[in-house]
Design a protein around this motif. Sequence first.
Motif, PDB file in Angstrom:
ATOM      1  N   VAL A  47       0.868  -1.340   0.036  1.00 15.81           N
ATOM      2  CA  VAL A  47       0.028  -0.018   0.050  1.00 15.81           C
ATOM      3  C   VAL A  47       0.910   1.333   0.137  1.00 15.81           C
ATOM      4  N   ALA A  48       2.145   1.170   0.746  1.00  8.27           N
ATOM      5  CA  ALA A  48       2.683   2.414   1.029  1.00  8.27           C
ATOM      6  C   ALA A  48       3.716   2.568  -0.336  1.00  8.27           C
ATOM      7  N   THR A  49       4.352   1.479  -1.046  1.00  9.55           N
ATOM      8  CA  THR A  49       5.202   1.726  -2.099  1.00  9.55           C
ATOM      9  C   THR A  49       4.513   1.164  -3.396  1.00  9.55           C
ATOM     10  N   GLY A  50       3.529   1.032  -3.453  1.00  6.89           N
ATOM     11  CA  GLY A  50       2.765   0.855  -4.850  1.00  6.89           C
ATOM     12  C   GLY A  50       3.020   1.597  -6.062  1.00  6.89           C
ATOM     13  N   TRP A  51       3.393   2.939  -5.569  1.00  7.53           N
ATOM     14  CA  TRP A  51       3.592   3.993  -6.748  1.00  7.53           C
ATOM     15  C   TRP A  51       4.981   3.537  -7.674  1.00  7.53           C
ATOM     16  N   VAL A  52       5.992   2.908  -6.659  1.00 10.33           N
ATOM     17  CA  VAL A  52       7.137   2.430  -7.293  1.00 10.33           C
ATOM     18  C   VAL A  52       7.084   1.764  -8.587  1.00 10.33           C
ATOM     19  N   GLU A  53       5.864   0.913  -8.764  1.00 11.60           N
ATOM     20  CA  GLU A  53       5.392   0.088 -10.087  1.00 11.60           C
ATOM     21  C   GLU A  53       5.743   1.197 -11.310  1.00 11.60           C
ATOM     22  N   LEU A  54       5.094   2.641 -11.115  1.00  8.73           N
ATOM     23  CA  LEU A  54       5.309   3.459 -12.263  1.00  8.73           C
ATOM     24  C   LEU A  54       6.561   3.552 -12.755  1.00  8.73           C
ATOM     25  N   PRO A  55       7.711   4.007 -12.099  1.00  6.76           N
ATOM     26  CA  PRO A  55       8.926   4.169 -12.710  1.00  6.76           C
ATOM     27  C   PRO A  55       9.896   2.692 -12.997  1.00  6.76           C
ATOM     28  N   LYS A  56       9.236   1.615 -12.307  1.00  5.55           N
ATOM     29  CA  LYS A  56       9.807   0.060 -12.647  1.00  5.55           C
ATOM     30  C   LYS A  56       9.157  -0.145 -13.993  1.00  5.55           C
ATOM     31  N   ASN A  57       8.001   0.133 -14.395  1.00  4.36           N
ATOM     32  CA  ASN A  57       7.261  -0.188 -15.585  1.00  4.36           C
ATOM     33  C   ASN A  57       7.916   0.724 -16.891  1.00  4.36           C
ATOM     34  N   ILE A  58       8.241   1.908 -16.350  1.00  2.00           N
ATOM     35  CA  ILE A  58       8.602   2.634 -17.581  1.00  2.00           C
ATOM     36  C   ILE A  58      10.166   2.239 -17.784  1.00  2.00           C
ATOM     37  N   ASN A  59      11.042   1.682 -16.917  1.00  2.00           N
ATOM     38  CA  ASN A  59      12.054   1.045 -17.112  1.00  2.00           C
ATOM     39  C   ASN A  59      12.190  -0.125 -17.946  1.00  2.00           C
ATOM     40  N   LEU A  60      11.162  -1.044 -17.259  1.00  2.00           N
ATOM     41  CA  LEU A  60      10.870  -2.397 -18.227  1.00  2.00           C
ATOM     42  C   LEU A  60      10.520  -2.277 -19.700  1.00  2.00           C
ATOM     43  N   THR A  61       9.718  -1.522 -19.761  1.00  5.09           N
ATOM     44  CA  THR A  61       9.166  -1.124 -21.174  1.00  5.09           C
ATOM     45  C   THR A  61      10.267  -0.662 -21.967  1.00  5.09           C
ATOM     46  N   GLY A  62      10.985   0.377 -21.442  1.00  2.42           N
ATOM     47  CA  GLY A  62      12.199   0.640 -22.369  1.00  2.42           C
ATOM     48  C   GLY A  62      13.075  -0.535 -22.709  1.00  2.42           C
ATOM     49  N   GLN A  63      13.402  -1.608 -21.899  1.00  2.00           N
ATOM     50  CA  GLN A  63      14.466  -2.777 -22.011  1.00  2.00           C
ATOM     51  C   GLN A  63      13.953  -3.800 -22.796  1.00  2.00           C
ATOM     52  N   LYS A  64      12.584  -3.563 -23.382  1.00  2.00           N
ATOM     53  CA  LYS A  64      12.030  -5.025 -23.947  1.00  2.00           C
ATOM     54  C   LYS A  64      12.634  -5.349 -25.013  1.00  2.00           C
ATOM     55  N   ASP A  65      12.546  -6.399 -25.614  1.00  2.00           N
ATOM     56  CA  ASP A  65      13.165  -6.783 -26.645  1.00  2.00           C
ATOM     57  C   ASP A  65      12.976  -6.061 -28.017  1.00  2.00           C
ATOM     58  N   THR A  66      11.472  -5.912 -27.910  1.00  2.00           N
ATOM     59  CA  THR A  66      10.958  -5.180 -29.142  1.00  2.00           C
ATOM     60  C   THR A  66      11.478  -3.626 -29.211  1.00  2.00           C
ATOM     61  N   PRO A  67      12.210  -3.063 -30.165  1.00  2.00           N
ATOM     62  CA  PRO A  67      12.673  -1.725 -30.190  1.00  2.00           C
ATOM     63  C   PRO A  67      11.426  -0.785 -30.151  1.00  2.00           C
ATOM     64  N   VAL A  68      11.529   0.231 -29.353  1.00  2.00           N
ATOM     65  CA  VAL A  68      10.375   1.158 -28.995  1.00  2.00           C
ATOM     66  C   VAL A  68      11.222   2.612 -28.872  1.00  2.00           C
ATOM     67  N   SER A  69      10.619   3.590 -29.550  1.00  2.00           N
ATOM     68  CA  SER A  69      11.426   4.686 -29.400  1.00  2.00           C
ATOM     69  C   SER A  69      11.242   5.379 -28.136  1.00  2.00           C
ATOM     70  N   GLY A  70      11.860   6.203 -27.635  1.00  2.00           N
ATOM     71  CA  GLY A  70      11.923   6.779 -26.244  1.00  2.00           C
ATOM     72  C   GLY A  70      10.614   7.507 -25.654  1.00  2.00           C
ATOM     73  N   LEU A  71       9.890   8.070 -26.739  1.00  2.00           N
ATOM     74  CA  LEU A  71       8.674   8.662 -26.210  1.00  2.00           C
ATOM     75  C   LEU A  71       7.572   7.547 -26.001  1.00  2.00           C
ATOM     76  N   THR A  72       7.496   6.577 -26.992  1.00  2.00           N
ATOM     77  CA  THR A  72       6.504   5.528 -26.967  1.00  2.00           C
ATOM     78  C   THR A  72       6.954   4.705 -25.682  1.00  2.00           C
ATOM     79  N   ALA A  73       8.013   4.304 -25.306  1.00  2.00           N
ATOM     80  CA  ALA A  73       8.493   3.616 -24.198  1.00  2.00           C
ATOM     81  C   ALA A  73       7.784   4.469 -22.956  1.00  2.00           C
ATOM     82  N   VAL A  74       8.228   5.673 -22.830  1.00  2.00           N
ATOM     83  CA  VAL A  74       7.624   6.473 -21.776  1.00  2.00           C
ATOM     84  C   VAL A  74       6.118   6.343 -21.813  1.00  2.00           C
TER      85      VAL A  74
END
Length: 128
Positions: A47-74
Amino acid sequence: MKSISKLALVVSLSFLFSSQAIANEEISGDSYLNKAGLKFLSGLVNVATGWVELPKNINLTGQKDTPVSGLTAVTLGVLQGAWYTINRTGCGVVDLVTFMIPTNPLVDPVFVWNDFLRETEFKGYQIN
């Protein structure tokens, strides 16, 4: 008077040795208190740290195998992160409310910082 002091000595020695026997019992990892405690703690932390999923998923989306541009990944990371934030916080609330039922927490990894480079999975109740 001597009989009372002998009785007191016997009673105190019996308490001394009986408490030592109880202290030597092992607490297994599957005990009720361990499971309920982990579920309560994970609920409170999620409950207290659920918001950390936001930067975590921005990071994970940018590191996926399929190449995505910076703005799309964000953009995709923010959308997925917002959804995962809602889910982790909601699962934390459910775990807090139902901690007395000794099941596993609803989120894997249990805490957002555990295995930070892996996508979070949300599960139903599993009794193991």
